[in-house]
Structures are given as C-alpha cells and as structure tokens.
Scaffold this active site. Structure first.
Site: not given
Ligand code: CDV
Length: 309
Positions: A46, A106, A123, A142, A168, A193
């Site tokens: 990611e 993302n 994401k 995020e 993730c 991550n």
C-alpha cells in the site's frame, strides 16, 4: 495446473525526505530480483511510493497533495512500468491517487505484462480519524486525506485466473473477501502499512497485532477458497515503526510463504489457481450452500442494533 509464480515484494521504510525516484529504483531492484527467481507477477505494498503520510497532520489538507499522484504512470513511475514491460512481468502496487476532478483515494492497480493498467481498486475501509486526536500515541488520518473508495470490489481476468485487490485495513473485513469470492476470485492481492503500536491501546503486543493480521488473511483465504498475497511496508519511518508480516496464504488458509525482517525483499511462491477449485466446489460452493434470506443485516445496516431489553 494454472500456476502464477508470484513475488511478494516488501518495501522497508520510506522516510519523509525520500523522493519518488529513489523509491522507484528500489522497486525496480525488487522487480529484477523477482525476475531472476522466475516470478511473473510482483505485488508491492500500500502507498508504495511514499512514506505512510497519513500519520502526519496538515492543518491545510491541500499540503498533503504532495504525496499524491496526478497521473499513473507519471514521469517518476514510468521507469518501473518500462522495466516490468521489458521483463514481461505483471505487477500490483498502491499509491495515493489525486483525480483530475480533485478527488483523493488510497488506490492500487493491476498492471499486465505489457505495461497496461488493467484494474484499479480504491480502498473502501478507511481506518483512523479526520481531526488531530491528542489522545492517540500517533495520528492515523486516512479519513482526513482520502474519500472511501467508489469502485466496490471488482475482479479481473488476468494471467489465466481471476484476480482481485484490497488494501490494508480492508483485509480485516470478511465482506471484502466475500464480495470478491462471489465473483470467483482466485487470488486477492493487498499491501499494508500497519503500525506496530495500536495508537489507542499502547499495551497491545506486536505478536497480538501479527496474530490479527494473519488471522484475517487466513480466514479470508479459507472461507473463499482463494490465494491471498499480503505485502508490508515495514520498519521505522521517521521514528514510527511499521510491522512486517509479508506472506502468501493458500486457499486452505495456510501460510505457505513468509518473509522475515523489515527490509526490502521478496518471497516467491508458485500459486496454483487450480488449488482453489476443491474448496469452491465443496464446502464453500456458494451456489449450493449460502442462505441469503438470512443475510439481510449484512447490507441492510451499518452499526450494531441491540435486541430489546
Ligand atoms: N494502513 C492501514 O489501513 N492500517 C491499519 C491500521 C490503522 C490498523 C491496518 O488495518 O493495518
């Protein structure tokens, strides 16, 4: 047998000051290593091109735009595409995407052996928070810097199989795998991550966090009879530690390949997509066994609704 010789290509830490060309050079070195080992598909983490920037709070959110890619490939990533094309290798990696309309995601992509982007995923399950939170040991912003993905969980026919992506935190949600399982997915690839410290529970041990990571991957793989390839960005970025845990899980839910350590490195495995068929035609033959008349809550509500007292 339908075998994809797959390299999980872990990246060690990327410091804030490290520029894209240096990171891309590291990714190319991993691609070359994977080629030497006979891999035809390379999976990176990611947000592979930059440090894990959502840990940094910018009062003016536009300041974070320096971490985003406006085109893919762009001038700095083109050498990676070019090398993969020369090797005839497919790949997948994650990056922060800034669209021409000014939207932030993302994102991860699937690139085929000719260098063409054949799949894009954004994401869906964004962890963290929007505003600076002084209660946390570190920030995880995020939800400040990205919109939730708007593409769902598509799958793509590629390399003789059916492939899907997630990113993730998505790996912790059974809905992620099942959405792709219902489209016959045979390999789910993902990067992560994951801070080794829980920002809201400092006492949580690293081995517990590693357990939850693998538990999620292994359950998702087994319950949907699919390969899962999970790749870390690991090590200490500007004083913030990310755990490793790069591994490949087979459709029985077993970890069959694992990378030790927190540096740049690859682990390669022959993933036979036909190994997915037994589970898909027996215990997890969805068409025969699922009972959707009882699953309404899964898409009908978000949070918990308690029973009456
Ligand atoms: N990048 C992530 O999505 N990280 C989350 C952390 C915040 C728990 C993860 O699920 O690993």
């Amino acid at each position: 047998m339908r075998t994809i010789r797959t390299a999980a290509a872990q990246l060690g830490p990327i410091q804030k000051a490290e520029e894209r060309p240096a990171v891309v050079a590291r990714m190319i070195a991993l691609l070359d290593a994977a080629k030497r080992e006979g891999a035809t598909f390379v999976v990176y983490p990611e947000l592979a091109l930059t440090t894990f920037f959502p840990r940094w709070h910018h009062e003016d959110r536009a300041e974070a735009d320096r971490w985003f890619e406006r085109e893919m490939p762009g001038p700095e990533t083109r050498p990676l595409f070019e090398r993969a094309r020369q090797h005839g290798m497919a790949m997948s990696f994650g990056y922060a995407e800034l669209t021409p309309e000014g939207r932030h995601f993302n994102t991860s992509i699937l690139v085929d052996g000719s260098g063409a982007i054949v799949g894009k995923y954004r994401k869906v399950h964004l962890p963290g928070h929007v505003e600076f939170d002084p209660e946390r040991t570190h920030q995880h912003l995020e939800k400040r810097y990205f919109e939730p993905g708007d593409l769902g969980f598509p799958v793509w026919r590629m390399m003789g199989g059916i492939l899907g992506m997630c990113i993730c935190n998505d790996r912790r949600w059974p809905e992620t795998y099942r959405s792709m399982g219902l489209q016959g997915v045979e390999m789910v690839v993902l990067g992560f991550n994951t801070p080794s410290v829980n920002s809201q529970k400092g006492g949580e041990a690293l081995d517990k966090r590693m357990f939850h990571h693998k538990l999620s991957l292994q359950a998702g793989a087994y319950q949907n009879s699919t390969w899962v390839v999970a790749v870390a960005k690991a090590g200490t970025e500007d004083g913030h530690h990310l755990m490793g845990g790069t591994c490949i899980v087979d459709p029985d839910g077993e970890v069959v390949a694992e990378l030790a350590g927190e540096d740049d490195g690859i682990v390669v495995h022959d993933c036979d997509l036909d190994a997915t068929l037994f589970g898909k035609t027996t215990i997890f033959d969805f068409g025969r066994h699922r009972r959707i008349e009882h699953y309404g809550r899964i898409t009908g509500q978000v949070g918990v609704e308690l029973p009456p007292e």
